[in-house]
Design an enzyme around this catalytic site. Structure first.
Site, PDB file in Angstrom:
ATOM      1  N   ASN A 131     -12.491 -31.257 -39.391  1.00  0.00           N
ATOM      2  CA  ASN A 131     -13.694 -31.978 -38.982  1.00  0.00           C
ATOM      3  C   ASN A 131     -13.670 -32.346 -37.503  1.00  0.00           C
ATOM      4  OD1 ASN A 131     -14.750 -31.947 -41.616  1.00  0.00           O
ATOM      5  ND2 ASN A 131     -13.497 -33.725 -42.155  1.00  0.00           N
ATOM      6  N   GLY A 185     -23.160 -25.860 -41.545  1.00  0.00           N
ATOM      7  CA  GLY A 185     -23.247 -27.244 -41.077  1.00  0.00           C
ATOM      8  C   GLY A 185     -23.163 -27.380 -39.559  1.00  0.00           C
ATOM      9  N   ARG A 190      -0.845 -10.021 -17.457  1.00  0.00           N
ATOM     10  CA  ARG A 190      -2.261 -10.184 -17.793  1.00  0.00           C
ATOM     11  C   ARG A 190      -2.823  -8.932 -18.473  1.00  0.00           C
ATOM     12  NH1 ARG A 190      -4.780 -11.793 -12.409  1.00  0.00           N
ATOM     13  NH2 ARG A 190      -6.660 -11.535 -13.653  1.00  0.00           N
ATOM     14  N   GLU A 197     -18.370 -39.459 -51.569  1.00  0.00           N
ATOM     15  CA  GLU A 197     -18.188 -39.118 -50.159  1.00  0.00           C
ATOM     16  C   GLU A 197     -17.743 -40.345 -49.374  1.00  0.00           C
ATOM     17  OE1 GLU A 197     -18.177 -35.975 -48.854  1.00  0.00           O
ATOM     18  OE2 GLU A 197     -18.139 -35.767 -51.033  1.00  0.00           O
ATOM     19  N   ARG A 202     -18.842 -33.885 -35.944  1.00  0.00           N
ATOM     20  CA  ARG A 202     -17.601 -34.596 -35.616  1.00  0.00           C
ATOM     21  C   ARG A 202     -16.685 -33.809 -34.683  1.00  0.00           C
ATOM     22  NH1 ARG A 202     -16.228 -35.780 -41.819  1.00  0.00           N
ATOM     23  NH2 ARG A 202     -17.575 -33.946 -41.982  1.00  0.00           N
ATOM     24  N   ALA A 225      10.926  -4.147   5.004  1.00  0.00           N
ATOM     25  CA  ALA A 225      10.525  -5.507   4.630  1.00  0.00           C
ATOM     26  C   ALA A 225       9.459  -6.039   5.584  1.00  0.00           C
ATOM     27  CB  ALA A 225      11.739  -6.423   4.646  1.00  0.00           C
ATOM     28  N   GLY A 241     -26.963 -30.177 -46.547  1.00  0.00           N
ATOM     29  CA  GLY A 241     -25.827 -30.566 -47.397  1.00  0.00           C
ATOM     30  C   GLY A 241     -25.198 -29.378 -48.092  1.00  0.00           C
ATOM     31  N   THR A 242     -23.997 -29.599 -48.612  1.00  0.00           N
ATOM     32  CA  THR A 242     -23.245 -28.500 -49.232  1.00  0.00           C
ATOM     33  C   THR A 242     -23.911 -28.017 -50.525  1.00  0.00           C
ATOM     34  OG1 THR A 242     -21.813 -30.221 -50.197  1.00  0.00           O
ATOM     35  CG2 THR A 242     -20.981 -29.080 -48.273  1.00  0.00           C
ATOM     36  N   ASN A 278     -11.046 -34.751 -52.530  1.00  0.00           N
ATOM     37  CA  ASN A 278     -11.574 -33.446 -52.907  1.00  0.00           C
ATOM     38  C   ASN A 278     -11.247 -32.453 -51.799  1.00  0.00           C
ATOM     39  OD1 ASN A 278     -13.242 -31.272 -53.603  1.00  0.00           O
ATOM     40  ND2 ASN A 278     -15.060 -32.254 -52.675  1.00  0.00           N
TER      41      ASN A 278
HETATM   42  C1  UD1 Z   1     -16.793 -31.900 -47.890  1.00  0.00           C
HETATM   43  C2  UD1 Z   1     -16.951 -32.530 -49.276  1.00  0.00           C
HETATM   44  C3  UD1 Z   1     -15.843 -33.563 -49.440  1.00  0.00           C
HETATM   45  C4  UD1 Z   1     -14.493 -32.894 -49.288  1.00  0.00           C
HETATM   46  C5  UD1 Z   1     -14.372 -32.123 -47.971  1.00  0.00           C
HETATM   47  C6  UD1 Z   1     -13.139 -31.247 -47.993  1.00  0.00           C
HETATM   48  C7  UD1 Z   1     -19.348 -32.496 -49.792  1.00  0.00           C
HETATM   49  C8  UD1 Z   1     -20.591 -33.304 -49.898  1.00  0.00           C
HETATM   50  N1  UD1 Z   1     -18.254 -33.135 -49.390  1.00  0.00           N
HETATM   51  O1  UD1 Z   1     -16.969 -32.956 -46.982  1.00  0.00           O
HETATM   52  O2  UD1 Z   1     -15.945 -34.159 -50.728  1.00  0.00           O
HETATM   53  O3  UD1 Z   1     -13.462 -33.867 -49.354  1.00  0.00           O
HETATM   54  O4  UD1 Z   1     -15.506 -31.274 -47.782  1.00  0.00           O
HETATM   55  O5  UD1 Z   1     -12.885 -30.678 -46.755  1.00  0.00           O
HETATM   56  O6  UD1 Z   1     -19.364 -31.344 -50.099  1.00  0.00           O
HETATM   57  N2  UD1 Z   1     -22.073 -27.018 -44.768  1.00  0.00           N
HETATM   58  C9  UD1 Z   1     -23.137 -26.183 -44.944  1.00  0.00           C
HETATM   59  N3  UD1 Z   1     -24.378 -26.736 -44.996  1.00  0.00           N
HETATM   60  C10 UD1 Z   1     -24.589 -28.068 -44.891  1.00  0.00           C
HETATM   61  C11 UD1 Z   1     -23.478 -28.912 -44.711  1.00  0.00           C
HETATM   62  C12 UD1 Z   1     -22.229 -28.359 -44.671  1.00  0.00           C
HETATM   63  O7  UD1 Z   1     -22.981 -24.979 -45.060  1.00  0.00           O
HETATM   64  O8  UD1 Z   1     -25.755 -28.477 -44.941  1.00  0.00           O
HETATM   65  C13 UD1 Z   1     -20.729 -26.428 -44.642  1.00  0.00           C
HETATM   66  C14 UD1 Z   1     -20.081 -26.780 -43.322  1.00  0.00           C
HETATM   67  O9  UD1 Z   1     -20.407 -25.817 -42.333  1.00  0.00           O
HETATM   68  C15 UD1 Z   1     -18.606 -26.805 -43.673  1.00  0.00           C
HETATM   69  C16 UD1 Z   1     -18.592 -27.150 -45.157  1.00  0.00           C
HETATM   70  O10 UD1 Z   1     -19.902 -26.951 -45.642  1.00  0.00           O
HETATM   71  O11 UD1 Z   1     -18.003 -25.565 -43.477  1.00  0.00           O
HETATM   72  C17 UD1 Z   1     -18.179 -28.594 -45.398  1.00  0.00           C
HETATM   73  O12 UD1 Z   1     -19.055 -29.443 -44.687  1.00  0.00           O
HETATM   74  P1  UD1 Z   1     -18.558 -30.769 -44.003  1.00  0.00           P
HETATM   75  O13 UD1 Z   1     -19.713 -31.422 -43.375  1.00  0.00           O
HETATM   76  O14 UD1 Z   1     -17.363 -30.518 -43.184  1.00  0.00           O
HETATM   77  O15 UD1 Z   1     -18.165 -31.600 -45.309  1.00  0.00           O
HETATM   78  P2  UD1 Z   1     -17.142 -32.795 -45.396  1.00  0.00           P
HETATM   79  O16 UD1 Z   1     -17.798 -34.034 -44.926  1.00  0.00           O
HETATM   80  O17 UD1 Z   1     -15.859 -32.424 -44.802  1.00  0.00           O
HETATM   81 CA    CA Z   2     -15.119 -30.769 -43.649  1.00  0.00          CA
END
Ligand code: UD1
Ligand code: CA
Length: 427
Positions: free
Chosen positions: A218, A10, A304, A146, A14, A392, A78-79, A161
């Site tokens: 996020n 993703g 360091r 969502e 945010r 010194a 999307g997920t 979730n």
């Molecule tokens: C997601 C869930 C939400 C849940 C929350 C928990 C979905 C639709 N929503 O929302 O219900 O409460 O996680 O933390 O799943 N990602 C991809 N490809 C994409 C989009 C996202 O691999 O196209 C990955 C992102 O990199 C991230 C993860 O999926 O690691 C979650 O994505 P994110 O956009 O943060 O979802 P949330 O809106 O937090």
């Molecule tokens: Ca998230």
């Protein structure tokens, strides 16, 4: 057998960051690394889905024995879309969001022990902002909405979730092709599978989990909260092994530092990528990529990278860089860079190794039992042999042989009664 799929493709909008979200660090370590390490404790079959900043993230992820895949973010965002490219290889598939670095293998094992078509995770939060809401009916999960698609009533629901799901393979095979992108974000939501499965009468079980293990990152505010939890875990681990920490909430210890024997760390210290052995680090000292053994550092000292300090005492406002100090005292206000200093040597207050001429860096070597007077400048490259005294205020630009005194000092002029000539008599 189990397959774990980590979603990390993703954009992380945010976060408002140039860096990919999953590369942001907690205690100095990219969040995706924590997740991969926990996943590998469960199975050898781990897939990581990438797209945004593919090369940067791949560089980090490819350190691990995992399969890296690229999501077709344009056609299947999307997920749910993330899973389109993945081959489903095992009977059970655990899906993890790539932005939940606090998860622990032990917590995930609880999912594996439950028999259901889908096991998901729910958190009850005072502030559910940012998460998908879990709609319950008769205490059973009905669907996930969502945040961006939720109505006012749904937004008030405290059940969210957590973003971890265990699916039977055939469930994903059946429902992934049925996902639609008719929603606020025009994305294929993995979470929609829940409602479809419930409607078809399949068993969906939810485990209640704690945010301290499942928090999703996020925003940078989330990142700061999660880092606090991670840093606390790290500090508690070392305290259990015998490290004393004074006001631990004020101490930052990264994921790569380690301690041996009884060490004491006072308030306000920052310790990164270092090994501390039987030593005391006094308040507000910053130590990075150093080895410190049987020594006392600080308060307010800065050590360091590439420094090795053994049997030594380093005091306030002393900066040490890429130096080996063995049995040395440097109590106050010094810079020791690119140097090697041997046993019994005392570095007077305000002494500086002048290691840089504007083009290159040079080495300073100081032998055993040397007495460096206060405010000495040692112009590197330079070697000060054993048992030398430097007066010194000297600027030393030649090597000094064993047993010698080196002193450079403009002659002191004293003009009697000059004060009164200059300011006039005050009476
Ligand atoms: C997601 C869930 C939400 C849940 C929350 C928990 C979905 C639709 N929503 O929302 O219900 O409460 O996680 O933390 O799943 N990602 C991809 N490809 C994409 C989009 C996202 O691999 O196209 C990955 C992102 O990199 C991230 C993860 O999926 O690691 C979650 O994505 P994110 O956009 O943060 O979802 P949330 O809106 O937090
Ligand atoms: Ca998230």
């Amino acid at each position: 057998m189990l397959q774990v799929i980590i979603l990390a493709a993703g954009k992380g909008t945010r976060m408002k960051s140039k860096s990919a979200k999953v590369l942001h660090t907690l205690c100095n370590k990219p969040m995706i690394e924590y997740i991969i390490e926990e996943a590998l404790k469960l199975t050898k079959n781990v897939h990581v889905i990438l797209n945004h900043q593919f090369e940067n993230v791949k560089n980090i992820v490819s350190k691990y024995p995992v399969k890296i895949l690229k999501q077709d973010l344009k056609n299947f965002p999307g997920t749910g879309g993330a899973l389109k490219e993945t081959s489903l290889e095992e009977e059970k598939i655990l899906i993890l969001n790539g932005d939940m670095p606090l998860i622990q293998a032990n917590e995930l094992k609880k999912f594996l022990n439950i028999d259901a078509d889908i096991v998901m995770s729910v958190m009850k939060l005072n502030n559910p902002d940012g998460y998908g809401r879990v709609i319950l009916e008769n205490n059973k999960v009905k669907k996930i909405v969502e945040q961006k698609d939720a109505n006012e009533e749904e937004l008030k629901i405290p059940y969210v979730n957590a973003g971890v799901y265990l699916f039977k393979k055939e469930i994903l095979q059946k429902y992934l092709p049925k996902l639609s992108n008719q929603n606020a974000q025009k994305e294929y939501y993995l979470t929609d599978i829940i409602e479809m499965a419930v409607n078809d009468g399949l068993s969906v079980k939810a485990i209640e989990v704690k945010e301290e293990n499942f928090k999703g990152i996020n925003s940078k505010k989330d990142l700061a909260k999660a880092e606090e939890i991670m840093c606390k875990r790290i500090k508690e681990y070392w305290m259990k092994l015998g490290v004393i920490m004074r006001l631990p909430d004020t101490i930052f210890i990264d994921a790569y530092s380690s301690f041996e024997g009884e060490c004491e760390i006072e308030s306000g210290c920052v310790i990164k990528k270092s090994v501390i052995i039987e030593s005391k680090i006094k308040s507000n000292s910053v130590i990075e990529e150093a080895i410190i053994k049987n020594s006392e550092i600080g308060p307010i000292a800065r050590i360091r990278p590439k420094s090795e300090i053994i049997d030594s005492k380093i005091g306030n406002f002393v900066e040490v860089k890429a130096s080996k100090l063995n049995g040395v005292k440097a109590g106050h206000l010094s810079y020791l860079g690119d140097s090697e200093i041997d046993k019994g040597t005392n570095i007077g207050a305000g002494s500086i190794t002048c290691n840089y001429d504007g083009k290159n860096k040079y080495k300073t070597k100081i032998g055993k039992n040397v007495f460096i007077g206060s405010d000495t400048k040692l112009i590197a490259p330079i070697t000060i042999e054993d048992e030398v005294i430097i007066g010194a205020g000297s600027v030393v630009n030649k090597d000094v042989k064993k047993g010698a005194l080196a002193i450079s000092r403009a002659p002191l002029k004293i003009v009697e009664k000059f004060y009164y000539k200059f300011f006039g008599r005050k009476d």
